[in-house]
Structure formats: C-alpha cells, structure tokens
Design a protein around this motif. Structure first.
Motif, PDB file in Angstrom:
ATOM      1  N   TYR A 122     -23.983 -11.931  41.341  1.00 31.50           N
ATOM      2  CA  TYR A 122     -25.133 -11.821  40.735  1.00 31.50           C
ATOM      3  C   TYR A 122     -26.152 -11.854  41.969  1.00 31.50           C
ATOM      4  CZ  TYR A 122     -23.091 -12.308  36.126  1.00 31.50           C
ATOM      5  OH  TYR A 122     -22.297 -12.344  34.902  1.00 31.50           O
ATOM      6  N   PHE A 123     -27.299 -11.071  41.999  1.00 26.36           N
ATOM      7  CA  PHE A 123     -28.435 -11.307  43.021  1.00 26.36           C
ATOM      8  C   PHE A 123     -29.549 -12.004  42.125  1.00 26.36           C
ATOM      9  CE2 PHE A 123     -25.673  -8.182  44.842  1.00 26.36           C
ATOM     10  CZ  PHE A 123     -25.382  -8.639  46.161  1.00 26.36           C
ATOM     11  N   PRO A 124     -30.213 -13.271  42.749  1.00 32.80           N
ATOM     12  CA  PRO A 124     -31.179 -13.598  42.087  1.00 32.80           C
ATOM     13  C   PRO A 124     -32.428 -12.931  42.067  1.00 32.80           C
ATOM     14  CG  PRO A 124     -30.782 -14.792  43.967  1.00 32.80           C
ATOM     15  CD  PRO A 124     -29.624 -13.830  43.758  1.00 32.80           C
ATOM     16  N   ILE A 125     -33.323 -12.843  40.858  1.00 32.22           N
ATOM     17  CA  ILE A 125     -34.503 -12.552  40.977  1.00 32.22           C
ATOM     18  C   ILE A 125     -35.571 -13.558  40.904  1.00 32.22           C
ATOM     19  CG2 ILE A 125     -36.152 -10.959  39.633  1.00 32.22           C
ATOM     20  CD1 ILE A 125     -33.755  -9.613  38.428  1.00 32.22           C
ATOM     21  N   LYS A 126     -36.390 -13.499  42.024  1.00 30.51           N
ATOM     22  CA  LYS A 126     -37.433 -14.740  42.200  1.00 30.51           C
ATOM     23  C   LYS A 126     -38.703 -14.156  41.807  1.00 30.51           C
ATOM     24  CE  LYS A 126     -34.718 -17.325  45.457  1.00 30.51           C
ATOM     25  NZ  LYS A 126     -34.493 -18.063  46.775  1.00 30.51           N
ATOM     26  N   GLY A 127     -39.537 -14.974  41.315  1.00 29.75           N
ATOM     27  CA  GLY A 127     -41.150 -14.703  40.973  1.00 29.75           C
ATOM     28  C   GLY A 127     -41.916 -15.769  40.558  1.00 29.75           C
ATOM     29  N   GLY A 128     -43.215 -15.732  40.217  1.00 28.04           N
ATOM     30  CA  GLY A 128     -43.872 -16.763  40.090  1.00 28.04           C
ATOM     31  C   GLY A 128     -44.423 -17.388  41.205  1.00 28.04           C
ATOM     32  N   MET A 129     -45.474 -18.220  41.152  1.00 27.76           N
ATOM     33  CA  MET A 129     -46.307 -19.103  41.901  1.00 27.76           C
ATOM     34  C   MET A 129     -45.025 -19.855  42.951  1.00 27.76           C
ATOM     35  SD  MET A 129     -49.665 -20.080  40.449  1.00 27.76           S
ATOM     36  CE  MET A 129     -50.286 -20.884  42.027  1.00 27.76           C
ATOM     37  N   MET A 130     -44.161 -20.323  42.176  1.00 25.31           N
ATOM     38  CA  MET A 130     -43.097 -21.308  42.925  1.00 25.31           C
ATOM     39  C   MET A 130     -42.080 -20.651  43.487  1.00 25.31           C
ATOM     40  SD  MET A 130     -44.607 -24.279  42.423  1.00 25.31           S
ATOM     41  CE  MET A 130     -43.490 -25.362  42.808  1.00 25.31           C
ATOM     42  N   ASN A 131     -41.872 -19.133  43.177  1.00 28.39           N
ATOM     43  CA  ASN A 131     -40.894 -18.215  43.673  1.00 28.39           C
ATOM     44  C   ASN A 131     -39.659 -18.850  43.237  1.00 28.39           C
ATOM     45  OD1 ASN A 131     -40.073 -16.129  45.297  1.00 28.39           O
ATOM     46  ND2 ASN A 131     -39.343 -17.495  47.030  1.00 28.39           N
ATOM     47  N   ARG A 132     -39.553 -19.203  41.878  1.00 27.25           N
ATOM     48  CA  ARG A 132     -38.261 -19.694  41.300  1.00 27.25           C
ATOM     49  C   ARG A 132     -37.446 -18.614  40.904  1.00 27.25           C
ATOM     50  NH1 ARG A 132     -40.911 -24.346  37.591  1.00 27.25           N
ATOM     51  NH2 ARG A 132     -41.361 -25.991  39.030  1.00 27.25           N
ATOM     52  N   VAL A 133     -36.132 -18.687  40.738  1.00 30.64           N
ATOM     53  CA  VAL A 133     -35.315 -17.662  39.967  1.00 30.64           C
ATOM     54  C   VAL A 133     -35.572 -17.612  38.289  1.00 30.64           C
ATOM     55  CG1 VAL A 133     -32.918 -17.104  39.661  1.00 30.64           C
ATOM     56  CG2 VAL A 133     -33.478 -18.501  41.610  1.00 30.64           C
TER      57      VAL A 133
END
Length: 356
Positions: free
Chosen positions: A31-42
């Motif tokens: 699996y390859f993580p998708i990061k997003g949001g202000m905190m760049n979380r998975v």
C-alpha cells in the motif's frame, strides 16, 4: 452442512518452503499512503498490491497480465524489495524470507534477483559507456577478478547479440532493440537465478519484439533462468510462459498453467481479457466481451469482489463478500464466487473417495 473448500489465500502462521519452487509469494500486499490536510496526515492508502499469492517453479516462466494500473509492475518490484517495505504477506526466495534478510545477506541476494525494465532508454545512464553499464555491478560485487572483467563483459555482450567493438559507445548511439539487449546483458552479467521482465518488449517494433523474446528463451535454456514476465500482450505471454497469472486492481483473480488458462478461462475478467486477442483469420467471428465502465480507483476499491462493478455475472454475494482463491481443478486457481459450490462439490467427492 459445512463446506469443505481448498484455499491457498488464507494466511497461516508460517509459509512452508517447497524446494520445487524458487519463489513463493503468499498474501503479498503493498500500500502507498495518501497524505492530506493541514497536518499532512495519512488519510488513505492506494492498494497497489492487495493479497497476491502464487508459487513459481525453478527454470520456468510465469506471465503476469492485466490492464494498465492493476499492480503488475508493483508486484514485481515488491518481490525484489525495490519499493520500500512491504505492507504484508510473505516472499520466499530459495526458502528465505526476502524482507527478513540482514543488509549483507540482502546485498548478496541482489546478484541472484534482477530486473529488466520496460523503457530501455530511461533505464540506462546516458553518461556511461556500455562496458561500464554492464560491468559496474560485476566489479562492485567482485564476481570476477579485475583483470578478467573486460573479457567477461565481451562474453556477456556476445551472448546477448552485441558486438565487443560497441562497448565504448553510449546508449544514444544504439537503436531501441539494441538498448534492450544492453539491459538484458546488464541483468545477466550478475549471473542471476530469477529475473523480473517488466514489459521488456512493449516499447519495441513487432519484428524486434520477436528477436528479444527468442533471445530471452535461449538465455533461459542455457542458464536455467526463472522469469516473471510482466506484459499486457497476451499473445507474447502465451508464447513465452509456462504459467499465467491474471491481475485486476491489485488482486490475482486467476492463476494456473498456460494450457489451462488459455483453453479454459474461468474468471469473467479473464474471459473478457482473452476475448480481445485478435485472430488472424477474416472468416472467424470474434465473440468480444466488452466491459462496461472503467477500472475503479485502487485508493477506493469496491466492497466485496472488486470486479463486480463491471461483471455481467455479478451476484448479490459479490457485492459484499470478498471471494477466496480456490483450486477449481489441479493447479488452476480462481477467486470468484461462481465456483464456490463447484469447489465444495469437488472437495466433497475427493473426501468421499478417500474414505472409500
């Protein structure tokens, strides 16, 4: 009544090594993580490889086919430990778990497992002559004495259809077919046992494809090589392979010998895939199976069977239950709910025969 089914995708405590197989892969996930949001979380994962299981016999070729983006290349790279750490599953090479090896042992393993990349131009350094491209890793691993390296490179080039006077030339001075021969020579220079061929002929003309395929077959016979041949060209796979695996959206939906897969495709996706093979006979009418819709995103796959959104034989259970990989006939595995009762009946008959 309790069903008796033969399954190979169910996880066990430990994968038992069988010397007949050079490579044993069970429930492999990447699996390859998708990061997003202000905190760049998975926030999610791209499930590129999602539970692949197969065994590869020594000295044979397994073809891996499927649509673009189904996870074929990622499967090959994950087996070779080229894509970072695996997410789950087991990869046994000659009985040793590839991901449990210490650094020094892994370094030695690199000479036994090699890869031929899809694009022969981008995979070759434009700043190095051919002699350095082929001989660099040989020198680094100390496979031959330094005073014999030049003659060794000449020998490898000759086996791959290249001339020794070309070794001081650079990749841009060669044609596409010759560049692919250089890539093959680079892989074979380390005397590997197992080679991942990642669509090695897809960027070449048809006439050159035949030459490269014949070269790979000759080298396999001379060196007892084992290939994992990744391709979307079903005709090429039929020519070179001993066994075939069909991938869809990160899963191996069908796996078996070439004869069984091509003569009797079981999974609806395999049937649709094979119906697209052109037949060079104007009098033969092709029964083309056209799949509706597009392949779903591996970041948000459908619930249940991932193929049910495009399957004309979809049942209610396909929408909610993930099909298990079952052995419908000896050596022929399929992950499809259509064969749940068939497998149960065959296993019940086999059990009754044993008791009798």
């Amino acid at each position: 009544m309790k069903k008796h089914t033969q399954q190979i995708a169910e996880p066990q405590d430990k994968l038992v090594y069988d010397p007949e197989y050079i490579l044993m892969v069970r429930n492999l996930k990447k699996y390859f993580p998708i990061k997003g949001g202000m905190m760049n979380r998975v926030v999610g994962n791209v499930k590129a490889v999602d539970g692949v299981t197969f065994n590869l016999k020594r000295g044979t070729t397994m073809g891996l086919v499927g649509e673009s983006g189904c996870g074929k290349t990622t499967t090959g790279r994950t087996i070779l430990r080229l894509s970072g750490e695996k997410t789950g599953g087991d990869v046994l090479f000659n009985g040793r778990e590839v991901y449990d090896m210490p650094r020094e042992e892994l370094r030695n393993l690199r000479t036994k497992m090699q890869i031929i990349f899809q694009d022969p131009f981008s995979s070759l350094s434009p700043r190095l002559p051919i002699s350095e491209i082929i001989g660099e890793a040989v020198r680094e691993h100390g496979l031959v004495p330094r005073n014999e390296l030049d003659a060794y490179v000449d020998e490898i080039m000759d086996q791959c259809g290249l001339q020794s006077f070309q070794k001081e030339r650079y990749p841009h001075e060669f044609s596409g077919g010759q560049r692919q021969r250089i890539c093959i020579a680079r892989a074979l220079a380390l005397n590997p046992e197992f080679v991942v061929c990642d669509e090695p002929v897809s960027a070449l003309d048809v006439s050159i494809q035949a030459q490269i395929i014949n070269l790979l077959c000759d080298l396999q016979e001379k060196r007892n090589l084992t290939y994992l041949f990744i391709s979307h060209d079903l005709s090429v796979v039929e020519h070179i392979s001993d066994s075939v695996g069909v991938m869809y959206l990160g899963n191996l939906v069908e796996y078996g010998s070439k004869r069984d897969i091509y003569a009797n495709p079981l999974h609806p996706y395999t049937e649709a895939l094979f119906s697209a093979i052109p037949i060079p006979d104007p009098d033969v009418k092709m029964n083309r199976i056209v799949l509706e819709g597009s392949i779903p995103s591996p970041a948000n796959p459908p619930e249940g069977c991932k193929f049910h959104t495009r399957c004309s034989k979809c049942m209610e259970c396909c929408k909610h239950e993930v099909p298990k990989q079952r052995e419908v006939e000896p050596g022929h595995f399929v992950a499809c709910h259509l064969y749940d009762d068939v497998t149960s009946r065959l296993n019940a008959q086999a059990a009754a025969g044993t008791e009798a």
